[in-house]
Design a protein around this motif. Sequence first.
Motif, mmCIF file in Angstrom:
data_model
loop_
_atom_site.group_PDB
_atom_site.id
_atom_site.type_symbol
_atom_site.label_atom_id
_atom_site.label_comp_id
_atom_site.label_asym_id
_atom_site.label_seq_id
_atom_site.Cartn_x
_atom_site.Cartn_y
_atom_site.Cartn_z
ATOM 1 N N PRO A 78 2.325 4.481 -1.503
ATOM 2 C CA PRO A 78 2.059 5.355 -2.640
ATOM 3 C C PRO A 78 3.349 5.769 -3.345
ATOM 4 C CG PRO A 78 1.900 6.582 -0.596
ATOM 5 C CD PRO A 78 2.189 5.167 -0.213
ATOM 6 N N ASP A 135 0.810 -1.213 0.000
ATOM 7 C CA ASP A 135 0.000 0.000 0.000
ATOM 8 C C ASP A 135 0.849 1.271 0.000
ATOM 9 O OD1 ASP A 135 1.018 -0.672 2.418
ATOM 10 O OD2 ASP A 135 -0.632 0.175 3.589
ATOM 11 N N GLY A 169 3.486 13.778 -2.485
ATOM 12 C CA GLY A 169 2.737 14.253 -1.332
ATOM 13 C C GLY A 169 2.230 13.111 -0.463
ATOM 14 N N GLN A 170 1.666 12.107 -1.135
ATOM 15 C CA GLN A 170 1.130 10.957 -0.397
ATOM 16 C C GLN A 170 2.240 10.196 0.320
ATOM 17 O OE1 GLN A 170 -0.796 8.668 -3.406
ATOM 18 N NE2 GLN A 170 -2.494 10.119 -3.643
ATOM 19 N N LEU A 171 3.385 10.109 -0.342
ATOM 20 C CA LEU A 171 4.500 9.362 0.247
ATOM 21 C C LEU A 171 4.993 10.047 1.513
ATOM 22 C CD1 LEU A 171 6.166 6.843 -0.377
ATOM 23 C CD2 LEU A 171 7.850 8.304 -1.459
ATOM 24 N N LYS A 172 5.001 11.379 1.456
ATOM 25 C CA LYS A 172 5.440 12.128 2.629
ATOM 26 C C LYS A 172 4.507 11.855 3.807
ATOM 27 C CE LYS A 172 7.740 16.163 3.955
ATOM 28 N NZ LYS A 172 7.516 17.363 4.634
ATOM 29 N N ASP A 173 3.201 11.877 3.515
ATOM 30 C CA ASP A 173 2.228 11.584 4.572
ATOM 31 C C ASP A 173 2.373 10.163 5.069
ATOM 32 O OD1 ASP A 173 1.218 14.080 4.471
ATOM 33 O OD2 ASP A 173 -0.325 13.606 2.969
ATOM 34 N N TYR A 174 2.649 9.255 4.128
ATOM 35 C CA TYR A 174 2.796 7.848 4.509
ATOM 36 C C TYR A 174 3.921 7.684 5.522
ATOM 37 C CZ TYR A 174 3.875 2.885 4.203
ATOM 38 O OH TYR A 174 4.137 1.590 4.519
ATOM 39 N N GLU A 210 3.282 8.810 -5.222
ATOM 40 C CA GLU A 210 3.222 10.255 -5.432
ATOM 41 C C GLU A 210 3.898 10.950 -4.259
ATOM 42 O OE1 GLU A 210 2.195 11.222 -8.266
ATOM 43 O OE2 GLU A 210 1.513 9.216 -8.803
#
Lengths: 336, 139
Positions: A120, A118, A124-129, A122
């Motif tokens: 990501p 799961d 931005g999403q990776l940073k949040d992940y 991208e």
Amino acid sequence: MLGKKIKNGSIEDTLNRFLKDDQHLVLGFEKDENGVSLRAFKNHLDHYSFLNPIFSTNGALHLRRLFSKGTKIILMLRPCEIRAYIELIKLNQIEREDIIAVSIDCLGTVSSKEKADDIPVEAGQLKDYFKNSDTMRWACKVCREKRGVVGDAGIRIDKDGLFWAFPYTEKGETFLTLIEGESEENKTEMLMSGSEKTDKFQNDMKTFAKDFTKCIMCMNCRDMCPVCYCIDCVFNGDEYLPKGDALLNKILRSGPVQLPQGKELFHFIRMYHVSQTCVGCGACEEACPQGIPLTKYFKGVSERLQGMYSYMSGKSFDETIPYLTFLEDELKNAED
Amino acid sequence: MSQDKAEKNPEIIGFACSYCTFKASEMAGSLRLKYPDGVKLVQVPCSSRVDPAFVIKAIFEGADGVFVAGCHPGDCHFIKGNYFTRRKIAALKEMFDAFSMNDKLRLFWVSAAEARRFVEKVTGMYNEIKERKNVRKEN
């Protein structure tokens, strides 16, 4: 700094334009149903990905002893991979002439041993992940230079999640001409800031022995290290790590020995041999079937040894590796 | 009782440059200067021939101390060999320091004429290591 904004999806056009020529190659990451993988592209590419959140090997490993013979290659890799590539150039293992090295901002990676369905790809999403998860590899957590500021050109991500391309050398300018649009002054802040300083590495032989008891001497760490490049490794014969007859002789000569022979010796010598070129990518730890925390030792030692000469591996093409040069008046306290 | 009294004699491996330090050791012999038996010299063509792997191997194979010795900086037969040695050995010392075993390695310069200096240096190192070794044994 002057750079070019990369519009959504336009990087694939850029690289495809470059790949039209039969003698041109691109080394980069590709998305597919199994995640992201390192790939050499020829003629055409479709599912290109800037980021690869899964670390399995260091891409520069495949570039060892590469003499491109007129084939033009663009490398689109992580900063640690480009740094290893730069070190190999200094060691005359790669012909720099026809290669354009582009480093891309890296947000960190997870180990390929980890379940990574799961994750990501991208920015931005990776940073949040990574904010919510602690699966990031230790090597990436303590990485000094995740920014794409090495090589011929760099691709950097700004706070809004937009990609920017910056040239650092003449070849980087050539790369930028492939991208559509005009160069403009970059005003927004970048997602990634400069590096932090870490503590000096200190250890004793007891913890060292404890950490390495599990070692089975498969030498995967050596084979997967991007900068451990010798064709004729001292550990290939049985002089340093005796086997068979040589081992028997040794036991008869000097008494009982621990088996497998020479774990400490192997890691110590390797630690020294890669000390000036180690980029701290953690490929050795990734390759270790026993899960030994190799990065801690190799990165720690190499940072100390590079610090002595104010050198940082893979930072620039022009700095000479410290062991290959000298100052006449230095290191007085090393002599007795 | 007798076992406690038996002193442990350290073994020291020295890598000596054949143009300077090894010549100095030969001269020490002809001058009848004495240096400890535990010091074993390995003749190398130049101190920069010493790959730190040799040093590490010597230590892991049981040597109590290792020294690398060559000509004074600027006097190298190969013009600049010992400058490279200095960088390499200094880095190796730093690495040993990271593992808290920096007392095992020395680097010094002895020219062919300095037989006395050679004996002094070698005996000094020998005695220091011997002392440390015997203190450790008592504990």
